[in-house]
Design a protein around this motif. Structure first.
Motif, short mmCIF file in Angstrom:
data_model
loop_
_atom_site.label_atom_id
_atom_site.label_comp_id
_atom_site.label_asym_id
_atom_site.label_seq_id
_atom_site.Cartn_x
_atom_site.Cartn_y
_atom_site.Cartn_z
N ARG A 147 4.71 -17.54 -13.54
CA ARG A 147 5.63 -17.07 -12.51
C ARG A 147 5.78 -15.56 -12.63
N ALA A 148 6.26 -14.92 -11.56
CA ALA A 148 6.44 -13.47 -11.57
C ALA A 148 7.92 -13.10 -11.49
N SER A 149 8.21 -11.89 -11.93
CA SER A 149 9.52 -11.27 -11.79
C SER A 149 9.28 -9.81 -11.46
N PRO A 150 10.23 -9.17 -10.79
CA PRO A 150 10.05 -7.74 -10.49
C PRO A 150 10.16 -6.89 -11.75
N PHE A 151 9.54 -5.72 -11.69
CA PHE A 151 9.65 -4.66 -12.70
C PHE A 151 8.92 -4.97 -14.01
N LYS A 152 8.06 -5.97 -14.00
CA LYS A 152 7.32 -6.32 -15.21
C LYS A 152 5.83 -6.44 -14.89
N SER A 153 5.31 -5.51 -14.11
CA SER A 153 3.96 -5.65 -13.57
C SER A 153 2.90 -5.80 -14.66
N ALA A 154 2.93 -4.96 -15.68
CA ALA A 154 1.90 -5.02 -16.71
C ALA A 154 2.02 -6.29 -17.54
N TYR A 155 3.23 -6.64 -17.93
CA TYR A 155 3.45 -7.83 -18.75
C TYR A 155 2.99 -9.08 -18.01
N ILE A 156 3.36 -9.18 -16.74
CA ILE A 156 3.01 -10.37 -15.96
C ILE A 156 1.51 -10.42 -15.69
N ALA A 157 0.91 -9.27 -15.40
CA ALA A 157 -0.54 -9.23 -15.22
C ALA A 157 -1.25 -9.68 -16.50
N ALA A 158 -0.77 -9.19 -17.64
CA ALA A 158 -1.39 -9.56 -18.91
C ALA A 158 -1.22 -11.03 -19.22
N LYS A 159 -0.01 -11.55 -19.04
CA LYS A 159 0.25 -12.96 -19.38
C LYS A 159 -0.46 -13.91 -18.42
N HIS A 160 -0.58 -13.56 -17.14
CA HIS A 160 -1.42 -14.35 -16.24
C HIS A 160 -2.88 -14.29 -16.72
N GLY A 161 -3.31 -13.11 -17.16
CA GLY A 161 -4.67 -12.97 -17.67
C GLY A 161 -4.93 -13.83 -18.89
N VAL A 162 -3.93 -13.96 -19.76
CA VAL A 162 -4.07 -14.80 -20.94
C VAL A 162 -4.33 -16.25 -20.54
N VAL A 163 -3.62 -16.72 -19.50
CA VAL A 163 -3.83 -18.09 -19.03
C VAL A 163 -5.25 -18.26 -18.51
N GLY A 164 -5.73 -17.31 -17.74
CA GLY A 164 -7.11 -17.38 -17.24
C GLY A 164 -8.13 -17.32 -18.35
N LEU A 165 -7.91 -16.45 -19.32
CA LEU A 165 -8.81 -16.36 -20.47
C LEU A 165 -8.84 -17.68 -21.23
N THR A 166 -7.68 -18.29 -21.39
CA THR A 166 -7.58 -19.57 -22.09
C THR A 166 -8.46 -20.62 -21.42
N LYS A 167 -8.38 -20.73 -20.12
CA LYS A 167 -9.16 -21.73 -19.39
C LYS A 167 -10.66 -21.48 -19.53
N THR A 168 -11.05 -20.22 -19.42
CA THR A 168 -12.47 -19.88 -19.51
C THR A 168 -13.03 -20.19 -20.90
N VAL A 169 -12.29 -19.79 -21.94
CA VAL A 169 -12.75 -20.05 -23.31
C VAL A 169 -12.84 -21.55 -23.56
N ALA A 170 -11.87 -22.31 -23.06
CA ALA A 170 -11.89 -23.76 -23.24
C ALA A 170 -13.15 -24.37 -22.64
N LEU A 171 -13.54 -23.92 -21.46
CA LEU A 171 -14.74 -24.44 -20.82
C LEU A 171 -15.99 -24.06 -21.60
N GLU A 172 -16.04 -22.83 -22.09
CA GLU A 172 -17.23 -22.39 -22.82
C GLU A 172 -17.41 -23.13 -24.14
N LEU A 173 -16.31 -23.57 -24.75
CA LEU A 173 -16.37 -24.17 -26.09
C LEU A 173 -16.19 -25.68 -26.08
N ALA A 174 -16.25 -26.27 -24.91
CA ALA A 174 -15.97 -27.71 -24.79
C ALA A 174 -16.94 -28.56 -25.61
N ASP A 175 -18.16 -28.11 -25.79
CA ASP A 175 -19.15 -28.88 -26.54
C ASP A 175 -19.13 -28.57 -28.04
#
Length: 260
Positions: A147-175
């Motif tokens: 979710r987003a909140s105002p005035f936290k652009s970098a933090y929210i961008a980074a934490k959304h990025g962490v979620v995306g990174l998590t999904k990508t790494v999970a797919l790459e390492l599934a085997d």
């Protein structure tokens, strides 16, 4: 008896990271705690964890804003302990300001520490986990990773990025029998959050209970802070054999915040 697993927890000399390190040690893991300060207190903290939980614990200094130091943290752990079984990416900082005046240096620092550090530690840890035939990666995101909140652009961008990174790494390492998941806490009662309460009480002319319920936890249907012990317990579960088929997902510990 099976060999004790080795866990790295970044940003772990206080708050959520320390709670996770202690929870993993209580579960029998050898633990590497980390910060950028490299003080006597940091090393004493690791020694105290070792004595309390009868495991091996060490403090390794690394500045998580620097990719080469993130990778060194992993390699030094592997050299000293012989394995990297669990990696918990917890290090993070925050700055609150409108996007048009958000300082570039603050943006760069938040992205580096909150997001890029996880990329670097994961990239360094994966070869070790693949050779071992198993591993657990847990990234500490946030309700603000969903979710987003105002005035936290970098933090929210980074934490959304962490979620995306998590999904990508999970797919790459599934085997490879390596799982990667993200925990998304709401407000957690840490010393840093506790220190904000008096200022909020003064700003809103409210008592402690009211400012916690009506201001700080207004978005959480269960208007209670999560505890570092609860985040630690969630991490221990995701690192357990019972979580072997849980990967690429987010676990919200947010009192219902993201259910809205």
């Amino acid at each position: 008896m099976s060999k004790a697993r080795t866990a790295i927890v970044t940003g772990s000399t206080s708050g959520i990271g320390l709670g996770i390190a202690r929870a993993l040690a209580a579960d029998g893991c050898n633990v590497v705690v980390n910060s950028f300060t490299d003080s006597k207190e940091d090393h004493a903290l690791a020694d105290g964890i070792a004595r309390e939980f009868h495991v091996t614990a060490a403090y390794i200094q690394a500045d998580m804003s620097k990719g080469e130091e993130c990778r060194r943290l992993v390699e030094e752990t592997a050299e000293r302990f012989g394995a990297v079984d669990i990696l918990v990416n917890n290090a993070g900082i925050q700055h609150v300001e409108a996007v048009e005046t958000f300082p570039t240096e603050k943006w760069n620092a938040i992205i580096a520490i909150n997001l890029s550090s996880a990329f670097h530690t994961i990239a360094a840890a994966v070869p070790h986990m693949k050779r071992q035939g198993k591993g657990r990666i847990v990234n500490i995101s946030s309700a603000h990773g969903l979710r987003a909140s105002p005035f936290k652009s970098a933090y929210i961008a980074a934490k959304h990025g962490v979620v995306g990174l998590t999904k990508t790494v999970a797919l790459e390492l599934a085997d490879d029998h390596v799982t990667c998941n993200a925990i998304c806490p709401g407000y957690v009662l840490t010393p840093l959050v506790e220190a904000q309460i008096p200022d909020q009480m003064a700003a809103h002319n409210m008592d402690r209970e009211t400012v916690v319920r009506e201001v700080m936890l207004a978005r959480q249907p269960i208007r209670e802070f999560a505890t570092v012990e609860q985040i630690g317990a969630a991490t221990v579960f995701l690192c357990s054999d019972n979580a072997a088929l849980i990967t690429g997902t987010t676990l919200s510990v947010d009192g219902g915040w993201t259910a809205r």
